[in-house]
Motif scaffolding. Structure first.
Motif, short mmCIF file in Angstrom:
data_model
loop_
_atom_site.label_atom_id
_atom_site.label_comp_id
_atom_site.label_asym_id
_atom_site.label_seq_id
_atom_site.Cartn_x
_atom_site.Cartn_y
_atom_site.Cartn_z
N ASP A 157 -3.29 -23.26 42.91
CA ASP A 157 -2.31 -23.63 42.05
C ASP A 157 -2.94 -24.51 40.83
OD1 ASP A 157 -0.02 -24.97 40.57
OD2 ASP A 157 0.84 -25.35 42.38
N ARG A 158 -2.98 -23.88 39.54
CA ARG A 158 -3.65 -24.81 38.56
C ARG A 158 -2.78 -26.04 38.13
NH1 ARG A 158 -5.13 -21.67 34.08
NH2 ARG A 158 -4.49 -19.58 34.54
N GLN A 159 -1.53 -26.10 38.39
CA GLN A 159 -0.92 -27.25 38.14
C GLN A 159 -0.88 -28.50 39.38
OE1 GLN A 159 0.78 -27.37 35.28
NE2 GLN A 159 0.26 -25.23 34.89
N ALA A 218 0.95 -32.41 29.37
CA ALA A 218 1.99 -31.47 29.30
C ALA A 218 1.72 -30.51 27.96
CB ALA A 218 3.37 -31.99 28.94
N HIS A 263 2.85 -23.81 26.61
CA HIS A 263 2.50 -22.46 27.14
C HIS A 263 1.39 -22.06 26.20
CE1 HIS A 263 2.49 -18.37 28.74
NE2 HIS A 263 2.86 -18.19 27.47
N LYS A 274 -9.24 -27.91 30.29
CA LYS A 274 -8.49 -29.20 29.82
C LYS A 274 -9.39 -30.22 29.21
CE LYS A 274 -4.49 -28.80 32.85
NZ LYS A 274 -3.53 -29.43 33.67
#
Length: 320
Positions: free
Chosen positions: A122-124, A226, A229, A238
């Protein structure tokens, strides 16, 4: 203290020779934008649909016999995954790839088809770097980062050696400006080493333009909290690495950011004018030129870095 191996221009030339021995050069197309002829390097036509095959081949062929037996672990949203899987299969090595659960289906299926094992995350909520490091340690395998590695940077730079030779064969001068999609910066740093006299412009999606911000600030800045998209899954890095940042910073590289609408327009232009399927992340350099964020000029090269698309999403984009 561990001293990291640094990428070099000599290493790029070695990588170019290794790549040329197993792969034909990807095509270069000349087209005009606002009356200016521009060269487009179609890395989207690589066997795995992206330039990542270059760095993967250079990195994996540098491993000794025992390391090859233990295999490799990599992390990627899809293009580096397929590059590593392709190189590992050709060399008879096991490969494990850590991929986000929301990676494009075409990229996951392509990686599996090449014989690699895929581990989803899960990349989040999870760190792909941490998962990959743990897997590599447990298996005694070599960790192959997607951009934070001297061999990977050198391998990607083979695209710069190749395009310069192709232009010379077409009686075209050596590139003066190269416009390059940027996630972690491996391709841009490699091309900067390959073409020391060319100006380098990196292009990223809006909100994910940490390399641009880092180059302007003169130190590494991460993507802000945040981020929005983006359809450019291949460029969702990141934070860039010291290796890539240092090369680009020393070369006074500049950066720009493009919007989702500008990327989609570039994909449509590539389909109509070049007859090429280009993924969102692969089209950002073209998007910057079409949108006027980078002025077209003679001796300019735009790299179309990948063409691995979700076909349904692509069809909707092209139909607009």
């Amino acid at each position: 203290m561990t001293i990291l191996r640094q990428p070099t221009r000599a290493g790029v030339r070695d990588a170019a020779a290794k790549v040329a021995a197993i792969l034909p050069p990807t095509p270069v197309f000349m087209r005009e934008i606002r009356g200016v002829p521009i060269a487009f390097k179609a890395e989207s036509l690589q066997p795995i649909g992206a330039f990542k095959i270059r760095g993967a081949w250079h990195r994996l062929t540098a491993l000794d016999h025992n390391a090859r037996l233990r295999g490799v672990v990599a992390f990627s949203s899809g293009n580096h995954a397929q590059g590593v899987a392709w190189a590992a299969k050709r060399l008879g090595m096991p490969a494990v790839i850590v991929m986000p659960a929301d990676a494009p289906r075409a990229k996951v299926e392509g990686t599996l088809a090449l014989g690699a094992e895929v581990v989803s995350y899960d990349r989040q909520a999870q760190s792909r770097e941490q998962i990959a490091a743990q897997l590599a340690k447990a298996r005694g395998a070599t960790l192959v980062p997607s951009f934070d590695d001297a061999w990977i940077i050198e391998g990607q730079g083979s695209a710069g050696v190749e395009v310069a030779a192709q232009l010379a064969a077409m009686d075209q001068p050596e590139p003066s400006n190269v416009i390059i999609p940027c996630g972690g910066g491996g391709l841009a740093a490699g091309v900067a080493l390959a073409l020391p006299d060319a100006a380098i412009t990196v292009v990223e999606p809006e909100g994910w333009d940490d390399m641009r911000r880092s180059l302007e600030a003169s130190w590494i800045l991460p993507v802000e909290d945040a981020p929005p998209h983006t359809s450019c899954d291949a460029l969702m890095t990141k934070q860039v690495s010291p290796l890539t940042f240092d090369v680009l910073s020393r070369r006074d590289a500049t950066g720009v950011a493009v919007s989702e609408a500008e990327v989609a327009a570039a994909q449509r232009w590539a389909a109509e004018r070049l007859r090429l399927v280009v993924e969102p992340g692969g089209a950002v350099g073209l998007a910057a030129v079409l949108a006027g964020k980078v002025a077209p000029m003679p001796r300019m090269v735009v790299i179309l870095s990948g063409g691995n698309v979700d076909i349904d999403a692509y069809a909707r984009t092209i139909a607009r």
